[in-house]
Design an enzyme around this catalytic site. Structure first.
Site, PDB file in Angstrom:
ATOM      1  N   ARG A   7      -8.106  40.453   1.366  1.00 33.83           N
ATOM      2  CA  ARG A   7      -7.267  41.601   0.995  1.00 33.83           C
ATOM      3  C   ARG A   7      -8.188  42.801   0.985  1.00 33.83           C
ATOM      4  O   ARG A   7      -9.139  42.846   0.200  1.00 33.83           O
ATOM      5  CB  ARG A   7      -6.640  41.363  -0.384  1.00 33.83           C
TER       6      ARG A   7
ATOM      7  N   HIS B 215       1.206  43.364   5.464  1.00 33.04           N
ATOM      8  CA  HIS B 215       1.177  42.270   4.492  1.00 33.04           C
ATOM      9  C   HIS B 215       1.923  41.081   5.117  1.00 33.04           C
ATOM     10  O   HIS B 215       3.001  40.689   4.687  1.00 33.04           O
ATOM     11  CB  HIS B 215       1.849  42.725   3.198  1.00 33.04           C
TER      12      HIS B 215
ATOM     13  N   GLN C 251       3.219  38.062   3.109  1.00 36.38           N
ATOM     14  CA  GLN C 251       4.426  38.408   2.359  1.00 36.38           C
ATOM     15  C   GLN C 251       5.647  38.279   3.272  1.00 36.38           C
ATOM     16  O   GLN C 251       6.687  37.722   2.874  1.00 36.38           O
ATOM     17  CB  GLN C 251       4.307  39.843   1.833  1.00 36.38           C
TER      18      GLN C 251
ATOM     19  N   ASP D  18       9.823  48.136  -2.180  1.00 40.92           N
ATOM     20  CA  ASP D  18       8.404  47.969  -2.514  1.00 40.92           C
ATOM     21  C   ASP D  18       8.074  49.139  -3.452  1.00 40.92           C
ATOM     22  O   ASP D  18       8.845  50.106  -3.555  1.00 40.92           O
ATOM     23  CB  ASP D  18       7.583  48.028  -1.203  1.00 40.92           C
TER      24      ASP D  18
ATOM     25  N   CYS E 265       8.789  42.633  -3.039  1.00 46.97           N
ATOM     26  CA  CYS E 265       7.542  41.875  -2.896  1.00 46.97           C
ATOM     27  C   CYS E 265       6.828  41.695  -4.233  1.00 46.97           C
ATOM     28  O   CYS E 265       6.064  40.746  -4.396  1.00 46.97           O
ATOM     29  CB  CYS E 265       6.628  42.586  -1.896  1.00 46.97           C
TER      30      CYS E 265
ATOM     31  N   ARG F  26       5.782  32.469  -1.595  1.00 49.18           N
ATOM     32  CA  ARG F  26       4.464  32.909  -1.127  1.00 49.18           C
ATOM     33  C   ARG F  26       3.541  31.711  -0.921  1.00 49.18           C
ATOM     34  O   ARG F  26       2.748  31.671   0.009  1.00 49.18           O
ATOM     35  CB  ARG F  26       3.846  33.895  -2.131  1.00 49.18           C
TER      36      ARG F  26
HETATM   37  N1   CP Z   1       3.365  40.680  -3.418  1.00 53.88           N
HETATM   38  C1   CP Z   1       2.040  40.595  -3.601  1.00 53.88           C
HETATM   39  O1   CP Z   1       1.240  40.561  -2.676  1.00 53.88           O
HETATM   40  O2   CP Z   1       1.669  40.514  -4.912  1.00 53.88           O
HETATM   41  P1   CP Z   1       0.167  40.601  -5.446  1.00 53.88           P
HETATM   42  O3   CP Z   1      -0.326  41.989  -5.118  1.00 53.88           O
HETATM   43  O4   CP Z   1       0.261  40.370  -6.913  1.00 53.88           O
HETATM   44  O5   CP Z   1      -0.659  39.570  -4.764  1.00 53.88           O
HETATM   45  N1  NVA Z   2       2.709  48.265  -0.952  1.00 57.92           N
HETATM   46  C1  NVA Z   2       2.120  47.564  -2.063  1.00 57.92           C
HETATM   47  C2  NVA Z   2       2.349  46.107  -1.938  1.00 57.92           C
HETATM   48  C3  NVA Z   2       1.824  45.283  -3.074  1.00 57.92           C
HETATM   49  C4  NVA Z   2       2.041  43.813  -2.851  1.00 57.92           C
HETATM   50  C5  NVA Z   2       0.637  47.888  -2.131  1.00 57.92           C
HETATM   51  O1  NVA Z   2      -0.005  47.953  -1.092  1.00 57.92           O
HETATM   52  O2  NVA Z   2       0.130  48.077  -3.240  1.00 57.92           O
END
Ligand code: CP
Ligand code: NVA
Length: 332
Positions: A98, A153, A156, A244, A284, A312
């Protein structure tokens, strides 16, 4: 060739179907492709769902997850993203990350491709005593998986597809109305939808809508996207409403600006009332009640957000099983 999963359209439509089919298998039937192997999980941003679901998926596949904070390895500070990737690939069968900046993933994947300069070039021992190459060549090419970047993502989106299939069965021809920021979650969802015959309507305030490149990429996959600045118009008759956060991780300084820009884009009961009678609501998560969605909708009868969160783990297990199985070229 090393297969990476930086975005949903790194898979063909048939491969996406295979991943979803693997994700839908009962746990006991999923091949233990990570037996005795490690999986590196690097996080430059916080996570509740992604970290836990991926760790448990790795365990379910017989592997050992190692959680690594971005600060600990210091990507591009302590050493380059490429060197972090090459190092982790010496121990792990897959590198999941990430990242703040999508190009970090692209660079990591580039460093671990079979075709990358130096990959597989250094033999630990030139030959075994019997004269045969022992195959222990480093750096090892391993797959890189996007666990969220500023651009996408995709894990997701796999869970979103699983959820929509569980709710509707055949999703082809269904309409998802995305209300909010056409950012990372939107982009992966839009690509996944295009690949599975789901229509997407997008309602975003000016400046937060899909750009021409996104629309062209979706169109190349045969997808249909209607873009509007009217959330009620987008919601009308839709089979699913999706949103989101208005302020994504890394955009905290823009929070006040975004609250103003997104005023009127809250999914509330009136908006749900405009959707199809059997419509469901997805998010999400994490959710900000009173901003992109009301508490009543999030906790209401149309919400499938907890099923979506649970998916997930199924999604990433299916992805890793496919990627490290014969479909994705197998584990190194
Ligand atoms: N939806 C999602 O990715 O959640 P987190 O940021 O908690 O991993
Ligand atoms: N768009 C959000 C998604 C979190 C899962 C972010 O990037 O923070």
């Amino acid at each position: 060739m090393t297969r990476h999963f930086l975005e949903v359209d790194d898979l063909s439509c048939d491969e996406l179907d295979d991943v979803l089919a693997t994700a839908s298998l009962p746990m006991a039937e999923v091949p233990k492709v990570l037996a005795g192997r490690g999986a590196a999980l690097v996080f430059e941003k916080p996570s509740a769902r992604t970290r836990s679901s991926t760790e448990l998926a790795v365990v379910g596949l017989g592997g050992h997850p190692v959680y690594i904070q971005g600060l600990e390895v210091g990507i591009d500070e302590r050493e380059t993203a490429e060197d972090v990737a090459r190092t982790l690939a010496c121990y792990h069968a897959v590198l999941c990350a990430r990242v703040l900046d999508h190009t970090t993933l692209v660079r990591m994947a580039g460093a671990l491709d079979e075709s990358a300069p130096g990959v597989g070039s250094t033999a630990l021992f030139d030959e075994d005593s019997d004269g045969h190459d022992d195959g222990d060549r480093f750096p090892v090419p391993v797959p890189v998986v996007n666990l969220l970047s500023d651009r996408g993502h995709p894990c997701q989106a796999l869970a979103d597809l699983l959820t929509l299939r569980q709710v509707f069965g055949n999703v082809e021809g269904r309409t998802v109305a995305f209300i909010g920021d056409a950012n990372n979650v939107w982009r992966s969802l839009a690509l996944a939808a295009a690949m599975t015959g789901i229509r997407v309507r997008t309602a975003s305030p000016e400046g937060y809508e899909p750009d021409a490149d996104d629309l062209a990429r979706v169109a190349r996959l045969g997808g249909e996207i209607e873009v509007t600045s009217d959330p009620m118009e987008a919601a009308t008759g839709a089979d699913a409403l999706y949103t989101d956060v208005w302020t994504s991780m890394g955009q905290e300084e823009e929070q006040e600006l975004r609250r103003k820009a997104f005023a009127g884009f809250t999914i509330d009961e009136d908006m749900v009332g405009r959707a199809a009678p059997d419509a469901v609501v997805l998010h999400c998560l994490p959710a900000h009640r009173g901003e992109e969605i009301t508490a009543a909708v999030l906790e209401g009868p149309r919400s499938v957000v907890w099923r979506q969160a649970a998916n997930r783990m199924n999604a990433v297990r299916g992805l890793l099983a496919w990627l490290l199985g014969p479909g994705g070229g197998g584990a190194r």
